[in-house]
Scaffold this motif. Structure first.
Motif, PDB file in Angstrom:
ATOM      1  N   THR A 189     -89.792 -50.051 105.163  1.00 32.91           N
ATOM      2  CA  THR A 189     -88.350 -50.009 105.408  1.00 32.91           C
ATOM      3  C   THR A 189     -87.622 -50.993 104.508  1.00 32.91           C
ATOM      4  O   THR A 189     -86.600 -50.657 103.885  1.00 32.91           O
ATOM      5  N   GLU A 190     -88.139 -52.206 104.404  1.00 29.51           N
ATOM      6  CA  GLU A 190     -87.499 -53.206 103.545  1.00 29.51           C
ATOM      7  C   GLU A 190     -87.514 -52.760 102.085  1.00 29.51           C
ATOM      8  O   GLU A 190     -86.522 -52.944 101.356  1.00 29.51           O
ATOM      9  N   GLU A 191     -88.597 -52.155 101.669  1.00 28.41           N
ATOM     10  CA  GLU A 191     -88.686 -51.646 100.291  1.00 28.41           C
ATOM     11  C   GLU A 191     -87.626 -50.576 100.038  1.00 28.41           C
ATOM     12  O   GLU A 191     -87.008 -50.540  98.969  1.00 28.41           O
ATOM     13  N   THR A 192     -87.398 -49.711 101.023  1.00 25.88           N
ATOM     14  CA  THR A 192     -86.397 -48.656 100.880  1.00 25.88           C
ATOM     15  C   THR A 192     -84.998 -49.251 100.776  1.00 25.88           C
ATOM     16  O   THR A 192     -84.180 -48.815  99.959  1.00 25.88           O
ATOM     17  N   VAL A 193     -84.703 -50.250 101.593  1.00 26.99           N
ATOM     18  CA  VAL A 193     -83.408 -50.928 101.518  1.00 26.99           C
ATOM     19  C   VAL A 193     -83.223 -51.552 100.134  1.00 26.99           C
ATOM     20  O   VAL A 193     -82.187 -51.364  99.477  1.00 26.99           O
ATOM     21  N   MET A 212     -72.772 -43.830  97.058  1.00 26.52           N
ATOM     22  CA  MET A 212     -73.271 -42.502  97.409  1.00 26.52           C
ATOM     23  C   MET A 212     -74.489 -42.575  98.323  1.00 26.52           C
ATOM     24  O   MET A 212     -74.791 -41.611  99.037  1.00 26.52           O
ATOM     25  N   THR A 213     -75.192 -43.695  98.323  1.00 19.88           N
ATOM     26  CA  THR A 213     -76.407 -43.839  99.136  1.00 19.88           C
ATOM     27  C   THR A 213     -76.406 -45.187  99.842  1.00 19.88           C
ATOM     28  O   THR A 213     -76.265 -46.230  99.197  1.00 19.88           O
ATOM     29  N   GLN A 214     -76.560 -45.142 101.152  1.00 22.59           N
ATOM     30  CA  GLN A 214     -76.760 -46.358 101.923  1.00 22.59           C
ATOM     31  C   GLN A 214     -77.968 -46.165 102.844  1.00 22.59           C
ATOM     32  O   GLN A 214     -78.316 -45.039 103.195  1.00 22.59           O
ATOM     33  N   ILE A 215     -78.588 -47.274 103.212  1.00 19.16           N
ATOM     34  CA  ILE A 215     -79.812 -47.245 104.019  1.00 19.16           C
ATOM     35  C   ILE A 215     -79.570 -47.971 105.335  1.00 19.16           C
ATOM     36  O   ILE A 215     -78.879 -48.991 105.371  1.00 19.16           O
ATOM     37  N   ALA A 250     -82.841 -55.745 109.570  1.00 18.97           N
ATOM     38  CA  ALA A 250     -81.547 -55.148 109.215  1.00 18.97           C
ATOM     39  C   ALA A 250     -80.489 -56.226 109.028  1.00 18.97           C
ATOM     40  O   ALA A 250     -79.703 -56.184 108.069  1.00 18.97           O
ATOM     41  N   ARG A 251     -80.478 -57.202 109.914  1.00 23.28           N
ATOM     42  CA  ARG A 251     -79.437 -58.233 109.820  1.00 23.28           C
ATOM     43  C   ARG A 251     -79.693 -59.182 108.657  1.00 23.28           C
ATOM     44  O   ARG A 251     -78.750 -59.691 108.041  1.00 23.28           O
TER      45      ARG A 251
END
Length: 458
Positions: free
Chosen positions: A185-189, A200-203, A225-226
């Motif tokens: 998940t962190e890698e995707t962010v 155009m893209t947010q995670i 997330a925070r």
């Protein structure tokens, strides 16, 4: 360099601004990717570098629709387990979903996005939580499909770490480890999240649901997330069975359980929220926690009627969601405008539950607020991004309805004459301009059949 302008005139306009300003006949001027002006009557004279003029006679202009909850991959498992409740439906489908791979997810995302975009969606959201081992780059496939289609995307990078052996519903090989889910998940962010005004893209960080993830994944997911400054998303209070599950396992109802793990706040939104008592609604309102209301899916799975009028009265942010197309086979958001109004009128408030304009607000500004993008999207106002839709209202389906907003919400799905995302055309004359709909239909059919064969062990 001078801005390129698109001028739209002679159309009815529902701005969905704070005053719900409407014009029986008005204009919109788009300069590059922003709305430059909106108002009654014709556009100002003397505009320079006008590259296109659109006569909107017989049309209604609205903000682009904003979808706040979806599962794109389900496009290739539509029409299965059509008479099941949520838990039985999940038991039937998880063994199939556990076999998805990157080509399947890409085709399913293309199909989901094409259907929504053709129906007026300009900002889409996908909650993807099934990551079978060795399936490939699923997040990249989804983001690539959105980029091709030309719509904005919030990808909620989902996860599950509670498999069958831990009392969860998904097969063990379809879930991730706690550390693996957090790292991915962190890698995707880090790779994809864009903080710019016109992103155009947010995670978002999005563990799946209380019954498919561990308490630690929820808690550490919120911390992640925070730390990264992104939003949080999950499923909440969808069914009575979920409430029983939470009370038996954690000794708390869903809302109190979420509160104990850091999952209430103005950076959080949850899908469904059907079974909410007064204290739950007050907690959401007090903390600014948002709701993605998915009326068609809730009806399809016999989950119940969410208390949307009570949420709105309390000040809870509420948007609309298609939900995955294995529980809402139509896969487009206009259905949710109509069903949000109709289904809520079957509840305690009856005819006073929602109006047509409230339904339109849920599907536009409400969705933008839930996704944390109300400053950029969701209403037709000067300075906002030029994400807008021109709906044709003069055909047989709508021409005899004097109120264009009532016609849009209560009538049949209106044809989209023009849809712009950041001033770029994505739909013209009810056809996508960015991708080949027929090729996508063929690809999704082929991948659906391939998945069915694999799941059957062929």
């Amino acid at each position: 360099m001078a801005a390129s302008r698109i001028v739209i005139e002679n159309c009815a306009i529902a701005t969905v601004d704070a005053q719900d300003t409407e014009y029986a006949s008005g204009h919109l001027v788009v300069a590059d990717n922003r709305i430059e002006s909106v108002g009654p009557g014709p556009a100002p004279g003397g505009l320079e570098n006008v590259v296109r003029r659109v006569d909107g006679t017989g049309h209604l202009a609205t903000p682009g629709l904003v979808n706040t909850h979806h599962h794109f991959y389900q496009w290739i498992t539509r029409g299965v387990a059509t008479d099941h409740n949520l838990f039985d439906w999940l038991v039937a489908l998880y063994p199939i979903w556990a076999r998805i791979d990157e080509p399947m997810v890409r085709a399913a995302a293309q199909g989901s996005l094409a259907m929504m975009a053709r129906g007026g969606v300009t900002t889409a959201m996908d909650h993807h939580y099934v990551h079978p081992r060795g399936a490939g780059d699923l997040s990249g496939a989804i983001i690539g499909a959105a980029s091709e289609t030309g719509v904005r995307l919030t990808l909620a990078r989902g996860s599950m770490d509670r498999g069958e052996s831990d009392g969860g519903l998904p097969p063990d090989f379809a879930v991730e480890s706690l550390d693996g889910a957090l790292a991915a998940t962190e890698e995707t962010v880090d790779k994809y999240h864009d903080t710019s005004f016109d992103a155009m893209t947010q995670i978002a960080v999005a563990p799946c649901s209380p019954f498919s993830v561990s308490t630690e994944l929820l808690r550490q997911g919120a911390e992640l997330a925070r730390r990264k400054g992104v939003r949080l998303h999950t499923h909440g209070s969808e069914t009575m069975e979920e409430e029983q599950f939470c009370k038996e396992l954690f000794g708390l109802g869903p809302t109190d359980y979420f509160a104990s793990t850091g999952w209430l706040g103005d950076d959080v939104w949850m899908a469904h929220c059907v079974h909410m008592n007064d204290a739950d609604i007050a907690a959401f309102a007090r903390t600014g926690t948002g709701v993605a209301h998915c009326p068609s899916s809730n009806a399809r799975l016999a989950a119940g009627i969410a208390r949307v009028p009570d949420m709105l009265k309390a000040g809870v942010p509420v948007g609309l969601g298609v939900d995955g197309t294995a529980s809402n086979e139509s896969g487009e958001l206009h259905t949710e405008l109509r069903n949000a109004l109709l289904i809520n009128r079957l509840g305690a408030h009856r005819e006073h539950a929602l109006t047509a304009r409230q339904a339109l607000r849920l599907g536009t500004y409400g969705g933008a607020r839930v996704l944390g993008r109300a400053e950029q999207l969701g209403s037709l106002e000067a300075g906002k991004l030029a994400d807008l839709v021109l709906w044709r209202m003069d055909t047989l389906a709508h021409a005899s309805i004097a109120d264009p907003v009532a016609a849009l919400v209560l009538g049949a799905a209106a044809p989209v004459t023009l849809s712009l995302v950041g001033g770029r055309t994505v739909v013209e004359d009810n056809r996508l301009t960015t991708v080949d709909e027929d090729a996508i239909a063929r690809a999704t059919r082929a991948e659906a059949r391939r998945l069915a064969r694999i799941a059957a062990g062929d």
